[in-house]
Design a protein around this motif. Structure first.
Motif, mmCIF file in Angstrom:
data_model
loop_
_atom_site.group_PDB
_atom_site.id
_atom_site.type_symbol
_atom_site.label_atom_id
_atom_site.label_comp_id
_atom_site.label_asym_id
_atom_site.label_seq_id
_atom_site.Cartn_x
_atom_site.Cartn_y
_atom_site.Cartn_z
ATOM 1 N N SER A 42 0.823 -1.208 0.000
ATOM 2 C CA SER A 42 0.000 0.000 0.000
ATOM 3 C C SER A 42 0.855 1.254 0.000
ATOM 4 O O SER A 42 0.690 2.109 0.849
ATOM 5 N N SER A 43 1.776 1.345 -0.920
ATOM 6 C CA SER A 43 2.644 2.510 -0.902
ATOM 7 C C SER A 43 1.882 3.736 -1.393
ATOM 8 O O SER A 43 0.955 3.637 -2.186
ATOM 9 N N THR A 44 2.247 4.889 -0.883
ATOM 10 C CA THR A 44 1.612 6.129 -1.307
ATOM 11 C C THR A 44 2.698 7.158 -1.594
ATOM 12 O O THR A 44 3.715 7.210 -0.912
ATOM 13 N N ASP A 45 2.485 7.935 -2.644
ATOM 14 C CA ASP A 45 3.444 8.999 -2.933
ATOM 15 C C ASP A 45 2.784 10.357 -2.707
ATOM 16 O O ASP A 45 3.182 11.353 -3.286
ATOM 17 N N ALA A 46 1.776 10.355 -1.816
ATOM 18 C CA ALA A 46 1.029 11.592 -1.577
ATOM 19 C C ALA A 46 1.948 12.723 -1.118
ATOM 20 O O ALA A 46 1.732 13.888 -1.464
ATOM 21 N N ASN A 47 2.982 12.374 -0.342
ATOM 22 C CA ASN A 47 3.857 13.426 0.177
ATOM 23 C C ASN A 47 4.722 14.051 -0.905
ATOM 24 O O ASN A 47 5.192 15.169 -0.759
ATOM 25 N N GLU A 48 4.969 13.296 -1.989
ATOM 26 C CA GLU A 48 5.816 13.847 -3.052
ATOM 27 C C GLU A 48 5.005 14.598 -4.087
ATOM 28 O O GLU A 48 5.496 15.511 -4.727
ATOM 29 N N GLN A 49 3.730 14.186 -4.268
ATOM 30 C CA GLN A 49 2.939 14.753 -5.355
ATOM 31 C C GLN A 49 2.427 16.153 -5.056
ATOM 32 O O GLN A 49 2.544 17.040 -5.866
ATOM 33 N N ALA A 50 1.819 16.316 -3.896
ATOM 34 C CA ALA A 50 1.077 17.544 -3.650
ATOM 35 C C ALA A 50 1.884 18.509 -2.789
ATOM 36 O O ALA A 50 2.723 18.116 -2.004
ATOM 37 N N THR A 365 6.715 -0.840 8.225
ATOM 38 C CA THR A 365 6.411 -0.958 6.791
ATOM 39 C C THR A 365 5.497 0.171 6.346
ATOM 40 O O THR A 365 5.670 0.748 5.270
ATOM 41 N N ILE A 366 4.505 0.478 7.184
ATOM 42 C CA ILE A 366 3.548 1.544 6.860
ATOM 43 C C ILE A 366 4.300 2.863 6.688
ATOM 44 O O ILE A 366 4.055 3.608 5.734
ATOM 45 N N ARG A 367 5.237 3.141 7.611
ATOM 46 C CA ARG A 367 5.982 4.401 7.515
ATOM 47 C C ARG A 367 6.840 4.420 6.255
ATOM 48 O O ARG A 367 6.864 5.412 5.525
ATOM 49 N N SER A 368 7.515 3.306 5.971
ATOM 50 C CA SER A 368 8.384 3.323 4.793
ATOM 51 C C SER A 368 7.575 3.296 3.505
ATOM 52 O O SER A 368 8.093 3.590 2.436
ATOM 53 N N SER A 369 6.265 2.955 3.589
ATOM 54 C CA SER A 369 5.415 3.007 2.400
ATOM 55 C C SER A 369 4.955 4.417 2.086
ATOM 56 O O SER A 369 4.246 4.625 1.107
ATOM 57 N N GLY A 370 5.283 5.371 2.939
ATOM 58 C CA GLY A 370 4.949 6.760 2.645
ATOM 59 C C GLY A 370 3.821 7.338 3.480
ATOM 60 O O GLY A 370 3.400 8.473 3.257
ATOM 61 N N PHE A 371 3.313 6.599 4.452
ATOM 62 C CA PHE A 371 2.246 7.124 5.310
ATOM 63 C C PHE A 371 2.856 7.966 6.426
ATOM 64 O O PHE A 371 2.898 7.558 7.583
ATOM 65 N N THR A 372 3.367 9.133 6.047
ATOM 66 C CA THR A 372 4.038 9.989 7.030
ATOM 67 C C THR A 372 3.523 11.419 6.884
ATOM 68 O O THR A 372 2.848 11.752 5.910
ATOM 69 N N LEU A 373 3.872 12.263 7.842
ATOM 70 C CA LEU A 373 3.508 13.678 7.774
ATOM 71 C C LEU A 373 4.177 14.318 6.568
ATOM 72 O O LEU A 373 5.243 13.882 6.181
ATOM 73 N N PRO A 374 3.579 15.345 5.973
ATOM 74 C CA PRO A 374 2.313 15.944 6.387
ATOM 75 C C PRO A 374 1.067 15.252 5.806
ATOM 76 O O PRO A 374 -0.018 15.470 6.313
ATOM 77 N N ALA A 375 1.232 14.419 4.763
ATOM 78 C CA ALA A 375 0.030 13.886 4.101
ATOM 79 C C ALA A 375 -0.761 12.953 5.012
ATOM 80 O O ALA A 375 -1.981 12.911 4.954
#
Lengths: 499, 252
Positions: A42-50, A365-375
């Motif tokens: 469940s990786s997310t790139d929300a922190n890099e995109q917006a 794993t959740i943190r390294s998948s990109g679920f971090t602040l600020p997103a």
């Protein structure tokens, strides 16, 4: 006969079959293992995109509104009557706000009328949200006493009720008081097999305020208040003229969380103010839920558990142990009750340990998948919603185990009972994801809706997972109702039928 | 003494046909396929008509649960009683027993699936025409989807038979088979990494095997229609071969 020896004999039966113990251990391992796998996937790139506006707690927020404001010194009370409000969006706001700064992401306290959800009190992007009934015309009042702020509402301007209160610790003497209007984007969600598409359309809120008063007299002057967009709208092409002052039905879609200008305006006539504005205030966090990802393995562990639960009932019939059991305890319902109690207790204890372990095991794993602040704000097991998901997951496992036990007694054949548990618990999830129009109904009508309890975030129609659409407690309730009906049917048949 | 192949097949057919619940399971599979397919077809909106043929054939999701139970019971029921020893005393060539079982189960399920598939298409056509959507029964793509659905259910039965032979216990075999079929597509839902999603849809036996039902936008499929059936067939063959090898090697 006493109930305690019954419990002891059923516990002995459960623990003396090695295959069942292996299956129970497999349930725990599958739950944790697939939780890790889904967390990794469940990786997310929300922190890099917006490019997010960041709120006071470091989380991504939306802070978009049109504010007519002025500086106010020290303790003060601002009162206004919302005469009318356009129903541009159920969550559009028209009300009073106190801000520390005019920059986006500043601390604030607000009380506002909404077209769909009555009066809403809020501070700092969802820290103290309180709702109360009410519609236009509505009197609103925001009072400051030191660091403490109280939001009150009244239908007639004489009898007031408190909607909420909040503190802004360390707030300075001078704060910005004002009237504000906004209106969030209308989201159009298309569900397709295995995915969803979300398109946002800006809406324009409009409201008329009258009887705006500021007390005490020395604190400031309403006639000096000026209108301003937050965030400031840059002059030039970024300001969309079509947004100003008229209904907007289909303007170019903007991305959720990064929509810019509110492009508001104010017209003051004879002591009344008419404001227009658009945008949203609140958390900008996406609906995808990292807690759900950690607990997702439950669907896999569930099948191992269901087979134990079914066999706990059917194996008595297969080996004719049931005749011995009923010879020893001629009253059959207490036997079923003891079986249910032992199975429920064991499942809850194991399910709780497994859920907690799955949650903690998948955190890195959740943190390294990109679920971090600020997103994405970090979760902790102390948060009520996370605790609800974890304990609720254990209760969900109990419900499925009891459903299996009940169906096992009713059908007496393990193959049929297991297939039925599977058809009720898992097939609707898949069918719901694949057939969008019926997904919500499937979740409302089958125990598969119980998986809604694994989410720590509010229900959302934006995700592909069908269970994320329904209320968590409702989903868990449906699963428990199925278990209760199966056990009730089993108790009824047990007395009527030969062993 | 050796028993001829026709006799072995006949014996397996008799055992399967007289198995408690076999007829119920087959009837249930057909009924579920038609009823669920019609219900799904009824939910299709004209504006977003995704694929009328695939929607009408959606009952296969539920029907396969009954097919799995039947495929597993075809072998596991022999182990619940000493029947398996009688079978192997009469036909010592175990590969022949398993092959006859596979042929019988596949033929029986394919027959039921043909009935259910034809029924779903007719029911789907009726339901969809009420909403003003056409379903071309004679089109080549419809024929491919129908034939593929029948193949799919037969292969699912063989997969279940293979796993049933491997683990012998009905409960465990059913759980394992259904998990293999259903849980990987579900994993594809929460896994948001596109590369992993593609892999899951391409190589999960159910997703791959059901790609053959598509009649529109074939380019969007993670795997070609018949290639997907081939992937499912590979799973079924692997399970049957492993099951057969273990069956051959161990005591009954």
């Amino acid at each position: 006969m006493n109930f305690v020896p019954l419990l002891r004999s059923e516990l002995t039966k459960l623990l003396s079959v090695r295959r069942w113990l292996v299956a129970l251990a497999a349930m725990a391992l599958l739950t944790i293992g697939f939780g890790l796998l889904s967390s990794a996937g469940s990786s997310t790139d929300a922190n890099e995109q917006a490019s997010y506006m960041v709120g006071p707690s470091g989380r991504a927020v939306n802070d978009q509104l049109y504010l007519v404001h002025g500086p106010v010194a020290g303790d003060a009370t601002v009162t206004a009557r919302v005469v009318r409000q356009r129903a541009s969006h159920p969550d559009a706001q028209a009300g009073l706000m106190v801000r520390e700064r005019m920059a986006s992401g500043s601390r604030y306290v607000s009380i506002a009328l909404t077209p769909g959800h009555g009066v809403r009190f809020d501070s700092n992007f969802g820290e103290h949200v309180r709702h109360a009934g009410g519609d236009a015309p509505q009197w609103l009042r925001l009072r400051r006493h030191g660091p403490e702020f109280r939001g009150e509402a009244s239908a007639d301007g004489r009898t007031w009720r408190e909607v909420g209160h909040a503190d802004l610790p360390g707030a300075g003497r001078d704060l910005q008081f004002g009237l504000f209007v906004n209106s969030p984007q209308r989201l159009e969600i298309t569900r397709t097999a295995g995915g969803t598409g979300v398109t946002g359309f800006p809406t324009l809120g409009r409201a008329t305020f009258a009887g705006v008063r500021l007390a005490p007299a020395g604190a400031g002057a309403v006639r000096e208040w000026r209108g301003q967009d937050i965030p400031p709208v840059l002059p030039g092409p970024s300001k969309d003229p079509r947004l100003a002052g008229k209904d907007v039905e289909a303007v170019p879609p903007a991305k959720r969380g990064v929509s810019g200008s509110s492009a508001g305006a104010v017209a003051a006539t004879g002591g009344s103010f008419t404001l227009t504005g658009s945008g949203d205030i609140g958390s900008a966090e996406g609906p995808d839920d990292s807690v759900q990802a950690s607990l997702f393995g439950t669907m896999f562990g569930l099948m191992a558990l269901a087979s134990v639960a079914v066999l706990f009932a059917t194996s008595e019939y297969k080996r004719h142990l049931v005749r011995t059991t009923f010879a020893a305890t001629p009253r059959r319902r207490p036997v079923l009750a003891a079986k249910a109690a032992v199975l429920a207790g064991t499942t809850f204890a194991l399910g709780l340990v497994t859920s907690v372990a799955a949650y903690f095991a998948s955190r890195p794993t959740i943190r390294s998948s990109g679920f971090t602040l600020p997103a994405y704000a970090p979760t902790s097991i102390g948060q009520p919603a996370v605790l609800r998901a974890i304990v609720g997951n254990a209760v969900l496992l109990v419900a499925f185990a009891l459903l299996g036990l009940g169906l096992g007694v009713i059908l007496r054949r393990s193959s049929a009972a297991i297939a039925l548990v599977f058809a009720l618990a898992v097939v609707p999830l898949f069918a719901g994801a694949a057939i969008p129009p019926v997904s919500k109904w499937l979740m409302w009508l089958t125990p598969a809706g119980g998986f809604a309890i694994e989410r720590a975030k509010p229900p959302s129609a934006e995700l592909a997972e069908p269970w994320s659409q329904i209320n968590p407690w409702l989903g868990l309730g449906i699963a428990c109702a199925y278990a209760a009906v199966a056990l009730g049917g089993a108790a009824w048949l047990l007395e009527r039928r030969d062993a | 003494m050796s028993v001829g192949v026709p006799a072995v097949v006949r014996a397996e057919r008799t055992k399967l046909w007289t198995l408690a619940g076999a007829r119920w399971l087959l009837a249930g599979a057909v009924a579920a396929q038609v009823a669920v397919g019609a219900a799904v077809a009824a939910s299709v909106e004209e504006a977003r008509a995704p694929d009328p043929v695939r929607s009408s054939l959606a009952g296969v999701w539920v029907a396969q649960v009954a097919v799995v139970v039947l495929g597993v019971l075809a072998v596991s029921s022999e182990y619940e009683t000493p029947q398996i020893r009688v079978t192997l005393a009469a036909v010592p060539r175990r590969v022949a027993v398993l092959a006859a079982k596979a042929a019988t189960v596949a033929a029986l399920v394919a027959g039921a699936a043909a009935l259910g598939t034809a029924g779903s298409l007719v029911a789907g056509r009726l339901v969809l025409s009420g909403n003003g959507i056409g379903l071309p029964l004679a089109a080549g793509s419809t024929a491919r989807a129908a034939a593929g659905t029948v193949c799919y259910l037969a292969l699912v039965a063989l997969l279940a038979l293979g796993i049933g032979t491997l683990v012998r216990d009905a409960a465990v075999a059913i759980v394992v088979t259904l998990s293999v079929l259903f849980l990987f597509p579900l994993l594809g839902l929460v896994v948001s990494d596109p590369a992993w999603q593609h892999r899951l849809h391409r190589y999960a036996p159910m997703d791959a095997g059901l790609a053959v039902q598509a009649t529109r936008r074939l380019g969007d499929l993670p795997v070609g229609p018949w290639a997907g059936v081939g992937i499912l067939a590979a799973y079924a063959a692997a399970c049957l071969l492993t099951g057969g090898a273990v069956f051959q090697a161990r005591d009954a």
